[in-house]
Scaffold this active site. Structure first.
Site, PDB file in Angstrom:
ATOM      1  N   CYS A   2       0.818  -1.208   0.000  1.00 38.51           N
ATOM      2  CA  CYS A   2       0.000   0.000   0.000  1.00 38.51           C
ATOM      3  C   CYS A   2       0.855   1.263   0.000  1.00 38.51           C
ATOM      4  CB  CYS A   2      -0.880   0.027   1.241  1.00 38.51           C
ATOM      5  SG  CYS A   2      -1.805  -1.468   1.494  1.00 38.51           S
ATOM      6  N   ARG A  27       5.077   0.153  -6.314  1.00 37.37           N
ATOM      7  CA  ARG A  27       5.082  -0.693  -5.122  1.00 37.37           C
ATOM      8  C   ARG A  27       4.071  -1.841  -5.234  1.00 37.37           C
ATOM      9  NH1 ARG A  27       6.976   1.986  -0.416  1.00 37.37           N
ATOM     10  NH2 ARG A  27       5.491   0.794   0.796  1.00 37.37           N
ATOM     11  N   TRP A  75      -3.109  -2.589  -1.438  1.00 33.30           N
ATOM     12  CA  TRP A  75      -2.743  -3.952  -1.836  1.00 33.30           C
ATOM     13  C   TRP A  75      -3.498  -4.843  -0.870  1.00 33.30           C
ATOM     14  CZ3 TRP A  75       0.382  -8.167  -0.052  1.00 33.30           C
ATOM     15  CH2 TRP A  75       0.888  -8.980  -1.064  1.00 33.30           C
ATOM     16  N   ASN A 101      -1.654   2.086   5.842  1.00 34.27           N
ATOM     17  CA  ASN A 101      -0.749   1.009   5.407  1.00 34.27           C
ATOM     18  C   ASN A 101      -0.469   0.140   6.625  1.00 34.27           C
ATOM     19  OD1 ASN A 101      -0.544   2.335   3.026  1.00 34.27           O
ATOM     20  ND2 ASN A 101       1.644   2.796   3.178  1.00 34.27           N
ATOM     21  N   GLY A 102      -0.372  -1.172   6.429  1.00 37.35           N
ATOM     22  CA  GLY A 102      -0.027  -2.054   7.547  1.00 37.35           C
ATOM     23  C   GLY A 102      -1.210  -2.932   7.916  1.00 37.35           C
ATOM     24  N   GLU A 480      19.016 -16.477  -8.149  1.00 39.99           N
ATOM     25  CA  GLU A 480      18.548 -15.126  -8.442  1.00 39.99           C
ATOM     26  C   GLU A 480      18.085 -15.020  -9.899  1.00 39.99           C
ATOM     27  OE1 GLU A 480      17.628 -12.585  -7.077  1.00 39.99           O
ATOM     28  OE2 GLU A 480      17.950 -10.872  -8.399  1.00 39.99           O
ATOM     29  N   LYS A 484      14.346 -13.859 -11.146  1.00 44.17           N
ATOM     30  CA  LYS A 484      14.079 -12.750 -12.080  1.00 44.17           C
ATOM     31  C   LYS A 484      13.144 -13.206 -13.179  1.00 44.17           C
ATOM     32  CE  LYS A 484      14.998 -10.165 -10.253  1.00 44.17           C
ATOM     33  NZ  LYS A 484      15.596  -9.870  -9.004  1.00 44.17           N
ATOM     34  N   GLU A 487       9.462 -13.811 -11.796  1.00 46.29           N
ATOM     35  CA  GLU A 487       8.637 -12.703 -11.322  1.00 46.29           C
ATOM     36  C   GLU A 487       8.228 -11.741 -12.427  1.00 46.29           C
ATOM     37  OE1 GLU A 487      10.566 -10.390  -8.277  1.00 46.29           O
ATOM     38  OE2 GLU A 487      12.471 -10.494  -9.296  1.00 46.29           O
ATOM     39  N   HIS A 503      19.860 -36.435  -9.174  1.00 51.56           N
ATOM     40  CA  HIS A 503      19.243 -37.099  -8.020  1.00 51.56           C
ATOM     41  C   HIS A 503      17.723 -36.978  -8.046  1.00 51.56           C
ATOM     42  CE1 HIS A 503      23.075 -38.058  -6.263  1.00 51.56           C
ATOM     43  NE2 HIS A 503      23.471 -36.830  -6.554  1.00 51.56           N
ATOM     44  N   LYS A 602       6.733  -3.868  -4.195  1.00 51.85           N
ATOM     45  CA  LYS A 602       8.140  -3.510  -4.111  1.00 51.85           C
ATOM     46  C   LYS A 602       8.688  -3.739  -2.722  1.00 51.85           C
ATOM     47  CE  LYS A 602      12.077  -2.015  -5.500  1.00 51.85           C
ATOM     48  NZ  LYS A 602      12.880  -3.043  -6.183  1.00 51.85           N
TER      49      LYS A 602
HETATM   50  C1  F6R Z   1      12.878  -9.684  -6.261  1.00 48.04           C
HETATM   51  C2  F6R Z   1      12.719  -8.741  -5.180  1.00 48.04           C
HETATM   52  C3  F6R Z   1      12.333  -9.273  -3.843  1.00 48.04           C
HETATM   53  C4  F6R Z   1      13.074  -8.501  -2.750  1.00 48.04           C
HETATM   54  C5  F6R Z   1      12.584  -8.946  -1.359  1.00 48.04           C
HETATM   55  C6  F6R Z   1      13.343  -8.244  -0.258  1.00 48.04           C
HETATM   56  O1  F6R Z   1      13.291  -9.048  -7.434  1.00 48.04           O
HETATM   57  O2  F6R Z   1      12.870  -7.559  -5.356  1.00 48.04           O
HETATM   58  O3  F6R Z   1      12.556 -10.646  -3.757  1.00 48.04           O
HETATM   59  O4  F6R Z   1      14.451  -8.752  -2.885  1.00 48.04           O
HETATM   60  O5  F6R Z   1      11.220  -8.664  -1.249  1.00 48.04           O
HETATM   61  O6  F6R Z   1      13.204  -6.862  -0.367  1.00 48.04           O
HETATM   62  P1  F6R Z   1      14.185  -5.882   0.385  1.00 48.04           P
HETATM   63  O7  F6R Z   1      15.543  -6.029  -0.236  1.00 48.04           O
HETATM   64  O8  F6R Z   1      13.611  -4.522   0.178  1.00 48.04           O
HETATM   65  O9  F6R Z   1      14.199  -6.310   1.826  1.00 48.04           O
END
Ligand code: F6R
Length: 607
Positions: A2, A27, A75, A101-102, A480, A484, A487, A503, A602
């Site tokens: 949010c 976000r 959200w 928010n929260g 990683e 990418k 997502e 395995h 985000k």
């Molecule tokens: C993936 C991504 C998320 C963040 C995770 C932690 O591309 O961005 O997996 O890495 O939500 O976020 P932070 O680094 O803000 O704690």
């Protein structure tokens, strides 16, 4: 997650709030709304879906005339993303409107209590209890009603509140959810994220947990929850407007991928001096007197950066290091004590699971070193020392420069710790530092060497199963790289330790399966070639990632992404960049909403 924006001053509030909400779109959200105080009293507009729908509904804000107000992107957590559940929420008498928010953890009990007192609820949200509590606690004093209300709330919340009896007055409240005040001449504003207000302000204040602020056009007062005035600490906002704009790139994600050489320079330059890694006084009091072990904790991409960091610290410092998902660490009764250094990684510094894990570690006596991008964020307040990654604002939901700067800072930290522990000779330390000096250029080269990535994305990533395999640091990077791809392109991708495939998972490899084989560990090349042959024998097509000029890989794989050699500990940084681009081009080909992938936010501020 949010987003909140609030405004009071000489401009029309609604267009300001819409512009702030647009800046928070990255976000992630599924509905949006505004409440504006005008001559006719409180005016409300809410809608499920995109902000553009809200803008259309309000004719760009013109339908809600007035000079103060609050806005929100939601959200969904409690209740579906409908118009009714969108914020702001209004009290029964229509006097108070609130955005939140929260999560209000005791909302069910409050809702039952308020219903018994005659309040009728319109939405399914936890937030609506706040509006009703404000109305019930009101006796003509807005500030007192607010203090009575927060005294009843449990959980995490950032709030924006307006009251029809006080036009021109807007309140901002913070408890465990970020909120920033923007100060101006004859106008003031606030938001849950600097991106929303940075274009309008040069001076800002981060509210602390347990504080609230009254904003009027002529000034701002900050109080603690007991009502005592607090002297706010003002910081300068040095974002140029271009920092949050695309600057000609098609997507923020592409812009941020291309910014990595610059981001790495600003992450590393202050930590390199006279040919050596030197953190000066940055580690403060975060190092335990006797370093028994290191625990790295984070979520998502930051956790995967931690997996690379674990290998670097163990190799250079010879101390046991574990990388733990923050969401698991809390519940694992971890072996953490006064001789443990906890390193918490977070781009946003607001990830709820990471914050909770850090609190748990602190309660066990550990020292905490935070590696964070967002200045002044909640994680920085919990840590004994903070290493900023200085990547600049990351707007795309998928982390790119956030991740690579985390890996770079962690690797430099490994060298710093090894120096302090006397584990490396000066020539070894100089060689490591030389690699770090060269890293930004190496990343640029990794981009320049691979103009064919859009075509490779079309051939390898649009259909069929997709596996990423590697060993050692390559395996950590594979995790990683697969994330990418998942997502932003919504393609199912799996990362595997190459030696583990046989395995079990190799049963899934068949004609047309795509395998991306990360082959930067020269000492493990023979083993990777065996893995490549195993999957090719079952019909897979193999795209390898390998150092320039590695002939054996050219012969074994169907196609090769070439990366410059940077040294065993730094390869992950140069290696991930073409794989970020591979995911980007696949997502673009599939027509995905790259900067705002579905279901993702985000900064994940709920556990
Ligand atoms: C993936 C991504 C998320 C963040 C995770 C932690 O591309 O961005 O997996 O890495 O939500 O976020 P932070 O680094 O803000 O704690």
């Amino acid at each position: 997650m949010c987003g909140i924006v609030g405004y009071t001053g000489g401009r029309e509030a609604a267009p300001f709030l819409l512009s702030g909400l647009r800046a928070l779109e990255y976000r992630g959200y599924d509905s949006a709304g505004l409440a504006v105080m005008g001559e006719g009293g409180l005016q409300l507009a809410k809608t499920s879906g995109r902000i553009e729908r809200l803008a259309e509904k309000t004719r760009g804000g013109a339908a809600l005339p007035g000079r103060s107000g609050i806005g929100h992107t939601r959200w969904a957590t409690h209740g579906a993303p409908t118009d009714v559940n969108a914020h702001p929420h209004v009290s029964c008498g229509g006097r108070f409107a609130v955005v939140h928010n929260g999560i209000i953890e005791n909302y069910a009990a409050l809702r039952a209590e308020l219903t018994a007192l005659g309040c009728s609820f319109r939405s399914e949200t936890d937030t609506e209890v706040i509006a009703h509590l404000l109305e019930l606690g009101y006796d003509g004093d807005f500030r007192e009603a607010l203090m009575r209300t927060v005294a009843r709330l449990e959980g995490s919340y950032a709030l924006g509140v307006v009251c029809t009896d006080f036009p021109g007055e807007v309140y901002a409240v913070r408890e465990a959810s970020p909120l920033i005040l923007g100060l101006g001449a004859g106008e003031n504003c606030f938001a849950s994220d600097l991106a929303a207000i940075a274009p309008y302000t040069k001076s800002a204040v981060r509210l602390e947990d347990g504080q609230f602020a009254r904003l009027r056009p002529e000034g701002v007062q900050v109080y603690d929850f007991a009502g005592r005035p607090v002297e706010p600490e003002i910081f300068r906002v040095d974002w140029g407007p271009e920092a949050a704009e695309k600057g000609g790139w098609e997507h923020f994600m592409l812009k941020e991928i291309m910014e990595q050489p610059r981001a790495l320079r600003s992450a590393l330059a202050p930590r390199l001096r006279d040919g050596l890694v030197d953190f000066g006084a940055e580690l403060g009091s975060a190092l335990p007197e006797r370093l028994g072990s290191v625990v790295i904790t984070a979520c998502g991409s930051a956790y995967y950066a931690g997996c690379v960091g674990k290998l670097a610290i163990e190799r250079l410092c010879r101390v046991p290091v574990t990388a733990e998902l923050a969401s698991e660490l809390r519940y694992s009764d971890p072996l953490i004590g006064e001789d443990t250094l906890v390193i918490a990684l977070s781009q946003s510094g607001e990830t709820a699971d990471t914050l909770a894990a850090v609190r748990e570690c602190r309660s066990r006596g550990a020292k905490v070193l935070a590696i964070v991008n967002a200045e002044g964020s909640s994680l920085t307040k919990l840590a004994d020392a903070v290493l900023y990654t200085r990547a600049g604002p990351e707007i795309a939901v998928a982390s790119t420069k956030g991740y690579t700067t985390q890996v770079a800072v962690l690797t430099a930290l490994a060298a710093e710790l090894a120096r302090r522990l006397g584990r490396l000779t000066e020539p070894e330390l100089r060689e490591l530092a030389a690699g770090l000096y060269r890293l930004p250029d190496a990343v640029q080269k990794a981009i320049d060497l691979n103009p064919g990535l859009p075509e490779l994305a079309r051939r390898y990533c649009l259909g069929g199963a997709l596996y990423y395999i590697g060993r050692g640091t390559d395996r950590a990077v594979a995790l990683e790289a697969a994330l990418k791809m998942k997502e932003i392109s919504y393609r199912h991708a799996e990362a595997y330790a190459a030696g583990e495939l046989k395995h079990g998972t190799i049963a899934l490899v068949e004609e047309g399966t795509s395998v991306v084989a990360l082959c930067c560990r020269t000492e493990l090349l023979g083993k990777m070639i065996s893995s490549i042959e195993e999957v090719k024998a079952r019909g897979a097509k193999v795209l390898a990632v390998a150092p320039a000029g590695e002939r054996r890989i050219l012969a074994a794989a169907d196609d090769v992404i070439t990366v410059p050699r940077t040294g065993p500990l730094l390869d992950p940084v140069a290696e991930i960049v073409p794989l970020q681009l591979l995911a980007y081009y696949a997502a673009r080909e599939l027509g995905c909403d790259i900067d705002k992938p579905k279901n993702l936010a985000k900064s994940v501020t709920v556990e």
